[in-house]
Every structure is written in structure tokens, then in C-alpha cells.
Design a protein around this motif. Structure first.
Motif, PDB file in Angstrom:
ATOM      1  N   ALA A 200       0.802  -0.992   0.045  1.00 36.18           N
ATOM      2  CA  ALA A 200       0.011  -0.003   0.015  1.00 36.18           C
ATOM      3  C   ALA A 200       0.904   1.278  -0.018  1.00 36.18           C
ATOM      4  O   ALA A 200       1.968   1.247   0.414  1.00 36.18           O
ATOM      5  N   VAL A 201       0.378   2.246  -0.729  1.00 31.90           N
ATOM      6  CA  VAL A 201       1.341   3.535  -0.836  1.00 31.90           C
ATOM      7  C   VAL A 201       1.489   3.910   0.657  1.00 31.90           C
ATOM      8  O   VAL A 201       2.438   4.632   0.892  1.00 31.90           O
ATOM      9  N   SER A 202       0.393   3.918   1.687  1.00 35.62           N
ATOM     10  CA  SER A 202       0.570   4.307   2.854  1.00 35.62           C
ATOM     11  C   SER A 202       1.266   3.698   4.026  1.00 35.62           C
ATOM     12  O   SER A 202       1.423   3.898   5.241  1.00 35.62           O
ATOM     13  N   SER A 203       1.840   2.570   3.293  1.00 35.24           N
ATOM     14  CA  SER A 203       2.251   1.487   4.327  1.00 35.24           C
ATOM     15  C   SER A 203       3.868   1.936   4.897  1.00 35.24           C
ATOM     16  O   SER A 203       4.353   2.690   4.202  1.00 35.24           O
ATOM     17  N   PRO A 204       4.349   1.427   5.959  1.00 37.45           N
ATOM     18  CA  PRO A 204       5.744   1.635   6.589  1.00 37.45           C
ATOM     19  C   PRO A 204       6.785   1.377   5.469  1.00 37.45           C
ATOM     20  O   PRO A 204       7.848   1.956   5.144  1.00 37.45           O
ATOM     21  N   ARG A 209      11.031   3.144   1.588  1.00 33.48           N
ATOM     22  CA  ARG A 209      11.610   2.806   0.103  1.00 33.48           C
ATOM     23  C   ARG A 209      11.587   4.310  -0.418  1.00 33.48           C
ATOM     24  O   ARG A 209      12.546   4.633  -0.963  1.00 33.48           O
ATOM     25  N   TRP A 210      10.356   5.236   0.011  1.00 33.97           N
ATOM     26  CA  TRP A 210      10.693   6.613  -0.578  1.00 33.97           C
ATOM     27  C   TRP A 210      11.860   7.417   0.111  1.00 33.97           C
ATOM     28  O   TRP A 210      12.527   8.210  -0.231  1.00 33.97           O
ATOM     29  N   GLU A 211      11.786   6.789   1.462  1.00 35.10           N
ATOM     30  CA  GLU A 211      12.945   7.579   2.119  1.00 35.10           C
ATOM     31  C   GLU A 211      14.350   7.324   1.630  1.00 35.10           C
ATOM     32  O   GLU A 211      15.251   7.976   1.526  1.00 35.10           O
ATOM     33  N   ALA A 212      14.509   5.951   1.460  1.00 34.55           N
ATOM     34  CA  ALA A 212      15.880   5.736   0.820  1.00 34.55           C
ATOM     35  C   ALA A 212      16.134   6.336  -0.516  1.00 34.55           C
ATOM     36  O   ALA A 212      17.187   6.851  -1.002  1.00 34.55           O
ATOM     37  N   ARG A 213      15.086   6.187  -1.637  1.00 33.55           N
ATOM     38  CA  ARG A 213      15.143   6.992  -2.645  1.00 33.55           C
ATOM     39  C   ARG A 213      15.492   8.528  -2.420  1.00 33.55           C
ATOM     40  O   ARG A 213      16.311   9.065  -3.113  1.00 33.55           O
ATOM     41  N   GLY A 214      14.855   9.321  -1.471  1.00 33.54           N
ATOM     42  CA  GLY A 214      15.188  10.623  -1.445  1.00 33.54           C
ATOM     43  C   GLY A 214      16.812  10.739  -0.863  1.00 33.54           C
ATOM     44  O   GLY A 214      17.254  11.649  -1.581  1.00 33.54           O
ATOM     45  N   LYS A 215      17.180   9.976  -0.087  1.00 30.65           N
ATOM     46  CA  LYS A 215      18.664  10.270   0.328  1.00 30.65           C
ATOM     47  C   LYS A 215      19.614   9.819  -0.731  1.00 30.65           C
ATOM     48  O   LYS A 215      20.417  10.664  -1.048  1.00 30.65           O
ATOM     49  N   ALA A 216      19.048   8.762  -1.652  1.00 34.35           N
ATOM     50  CA  ALA A 216      20.051   8.559  -2.842  1.00 34.35           C
ATOM     51  C   ALA A 216      20.108   9.578  -3.762  1.00 34.35           C
ATOM     52  O   ALA A 216      21.154   9.731  -4.329  1.00 34.35           O
ATOM     53  N   ALA A 217      18.849  10.097  -4.033  1.00 37.71           N
ATOM     54  CA  ALA A 217      18.670  11.439  -5.061  1.00 37.71           C
ATOM     55  C   ALA A 217      19.611  12.610  -4.486  1.00 37.71           C
ATOM     56  O   ALA A 217      20.189  13.132  -5.336  1.00 37.71           O
ATOM     57  N   ALA A 218      19.372  12.815  -3.157  1.00 36.48           N
ATOM     58  CA  ALA A 218      20.140  13.976  -2.775  1.00 36.48           C
ATOM     59  C   ALA A 218      21.631  13.742  -2.857  1.00 36.48           C
ATOM     60  O   ALA A 218      22.146  14.598  -3.211  1.00 36.48           O
ATOM     61  N   LEU A 240      12.485  13.783   2.705  1.00 33.04           N
ATOM     62  CA  LEU A 240      12.778  12.478   3.235  1.00 33.04           C
ATOM     63  C   LEU A 240      11.473  12.209   4.194  1.00 33.04           C
ATOM     64  O   LEU A 240      10.620  12.174   3.479  1.00 33.04           O
ATOM     65  N   LEU A 241      11.760  11.847   5.729  1.00 30.16           N
ATOM     66  CA  LEU A 241      10.452  11.296   6.035  1.00 30.16           C
ATOM     67  C   LEU A 241       9.205  12.172   6.098  1.00 30.16           C
ATOM     68  O   LEU A 241       8.198  11.905   6.037  1.00 30.16           O
ATOM     69  N   ASN A 242       9.512  13.668   6.626  1.00 23.60           N
ATOM     70  CA  ASN A 242       8.667  14.528   6.803  1.00 23.60           C
ATOM     71  C   ASN A 242       8.016  14.872   5.614  1.00 23.60           C
ATOM     72  O   ASN A 242       6.714  15.419   5.853  1.00 23.60           O
ATOM     73  N   ASP A 243       8.349  14.315   4.387  1.00 23.94           N
ATOM     74  CA  ASP A 243       7.457  14.768   3.303  1.00 23.94           C
ATOM     75  C   ASP A 243       7.052  13.483   2.669  1.00 23.94           C
ATOM     76  O   ASP A 243       6.641  13.680   1.462  1.00 23.94           O
TER      77      ASP A 243
END
Length: 250
Positions: A200-204, A209-218, A240-243
Motif C-alpha cells: 500500500a502507498v501509505s504502508s511503512p 523505500r521513498w526515504e531511501a530514494r530521497g537520500k540516494a537522490a540527494a 525525506l521522512l517529513n515529506d
């Protein structure tokens, strides 16, 4: 740089007849291309050969056959300084032109390489952003079945152009940027596979995974900016997490 009057006349005659190229070069190759250093060398050697031949004809004593050579003492008393100055000035002028052209070509090659990498980096980061937005939108949409959802996600990943953009990175970018961009690629791959498996999109799991992607992109953008000679960013680009509630902005 001062040059002999004779060389000045030759250059002015050349300018009157041929002018210069659009970027100010005095000599040009076919279709206004650049004259290679090997061609300069060939022309210089030919000119040197002709000059020496002409000089030999001018100074050769005009004595009848069998007569004693009486002209050489006069030749020894000739003022060689103007001739040597002309030859030295021509040689210096040609060498200076070659050095200036070579330095300009190197500078232009560096600028062209930077422009090429900037285009590739822009294409990759844009593709990454658009693909992330597309994957999330598809995951939130209602599908008749899980198979159709999986098919839509796979097609979106395939048609995004990220594979081509990634190949261009592997061919052009330096090793640290390639590794960082490859990390971003695999982060998106894991996000897509997770949605295909029913996450699910809202799952932990999706959030991580989105947090890892944000860090890698940064990290990737930081390395790209360093490679392009641009200073560090004062603001964070990749959320990252807050977004997490708006990963499409990543």
C-alpha cells in the motif's frame, strides 16, 4: 608581439583576400574548420624548404665555369641580421599561433564536455522525478485486478526512458556519479516492485523505500554539482521522512 614588416605585409594581404572566421581565427581548413597542428607543420616545412631554396639562389656566386670563386668573401660580409630576424619572427609567430589555438581548443573541449554532462544529468534527474510521480499515481489508482495493476506499473517503468537515461550516465558520467545514479535507479525499482506485490502507498514499507530514494537522490545531485563545478545546495531538494505524504515532489 612585434613581427617583421615583411610578415606584416603577408598577413595583411591574407586578411584582405580571405578575412577571418566568425570566431576570429586567421587560418581555416575546409568549410571554415580548424587547421590541425599537423597541417601547420606541413605548411611550415614546405615554406621553410622554399625559403631556403630561394636564399640559395640569391646568394650563389655568378662566376663563369672553371673560374675561381670570388663571390664568397662578399657573401661572408653580407648583413644577415634582417633575414635572420624575418625567419625568427615568422617562426615565433607560427609557434605562438599554434600554442594559442591548442589552448583554445582544449578550453572549448572542456566546456563542451561540461555542457554534455549537464544535459545528461538534467535528463536523468527529470526522468527520475517524473517516474516517481507516475508510480505513486498508478499505485493509488483503482485497477480491475492485481495483474492489471502490475502490468500498468511495469509498462510505466519501461516507458519512462530511465533505462536510456541510465545508459547515458554509464557512458559519460564519472564513476561516483554513476554509482549514485545507479543507487537511485534501484530505489525506484524496489518501489515499483513493492507496488506490484501489493504494498500500500501509505504502508511503512513504502515509506521506507521513498526515504531511501530521497537520500540516494540527494547524494546523486550533490555529486553531480561537484562534477559540474557548482557549489553545494543550501536547501534540501529531495524530501525525506517529513515529506512522505507527498513523495511525488521528490
Amino acid at each position: 608581439m612585434p613581427i617583421p614588416p615583411g610578415l606584416v605585409q603577408l598577413l595583411r594581404r591574407h586578411l584582405d583576400e580571405y578575412g577571418t572566421t566568425q570566431d576570429g581565427r586567421l587560418f581555416r581548413a575546409v568549410r571554415d574548420g580548424r587547421v590541425r597542428s599537423t597541417e601547420y607543420t606541413e605548411v611550415w616545412q614546405e615554406g621553410q624548404r622554399r625559403a631556403v631554396s630561394a636564399l640559395a639562389v640569391q646568394v650563389r656566386p655568378r662566376s663563369p665555369p672553371g673560374a675561381t670563386v670570388t663571390g664568397w668573401p662578399k657573401l661572408a660580409r653580407m648583413d644577415w641580421l634582417p633575414l635572420l630576424s624575418t625567419l625568427a619572427g615568422a617562426a615565433i609567430g607560427i609557434v605562438a599561433t599554434l600554442i594559442a589555438d591548442r589552448n583554445r581548443w582544449k578550453h572549448e573541449d572542456v566546456k563542451e564536455a561540461l555542457r554534455l554532462r549537464l544535459d545528461i544529468y538534467t535528463q536523468y534527474t527529470t526522468t527520475v522525478k517524473v517516474l516517481g510521480e507516475t508510480l505513486r499515481a498508478l499505485a493509488e489508482r483503482e485497477h480491475p485486478s492485481g495483474d492489471e495493476r502490475a502490468l500498468a506499473l511495469r509498462e510505466a517503468f519501461r516507458d519512462s526512458g530511465i533505462a536510456i537515461a541510465s545508459e547515458r550516465m554509464w557512458l559519460i558520467a564519472p564513476q561516483p556519479v554513476v554509482e549514485a545514479s545507479n543507487s537511485v535507479f534501484h530505489c525506484l525499482r524496489r518501489i515499483c516492485d513493492g507496488y506490484i506485490d501489493g504494498t500500500a502507498v501509505s504502508s511503512p514499507e513504502s515509506r521506507a523505500r521513498w526515504e531511501a530514494r530521497g537520500k540516494a537522490a540527494a547524494k546523486m545531485r550533490q555529486l553531480m554539482r561537484e562534477d559540474l563545478g557548482v557549489g553545494p545546495l543550501t536547501e534540501r531538494h529531495s524530501p525525506l521522512l517529513n515529506d512522505y505524504n507527498n513523495p511525488g515532489a521528490q
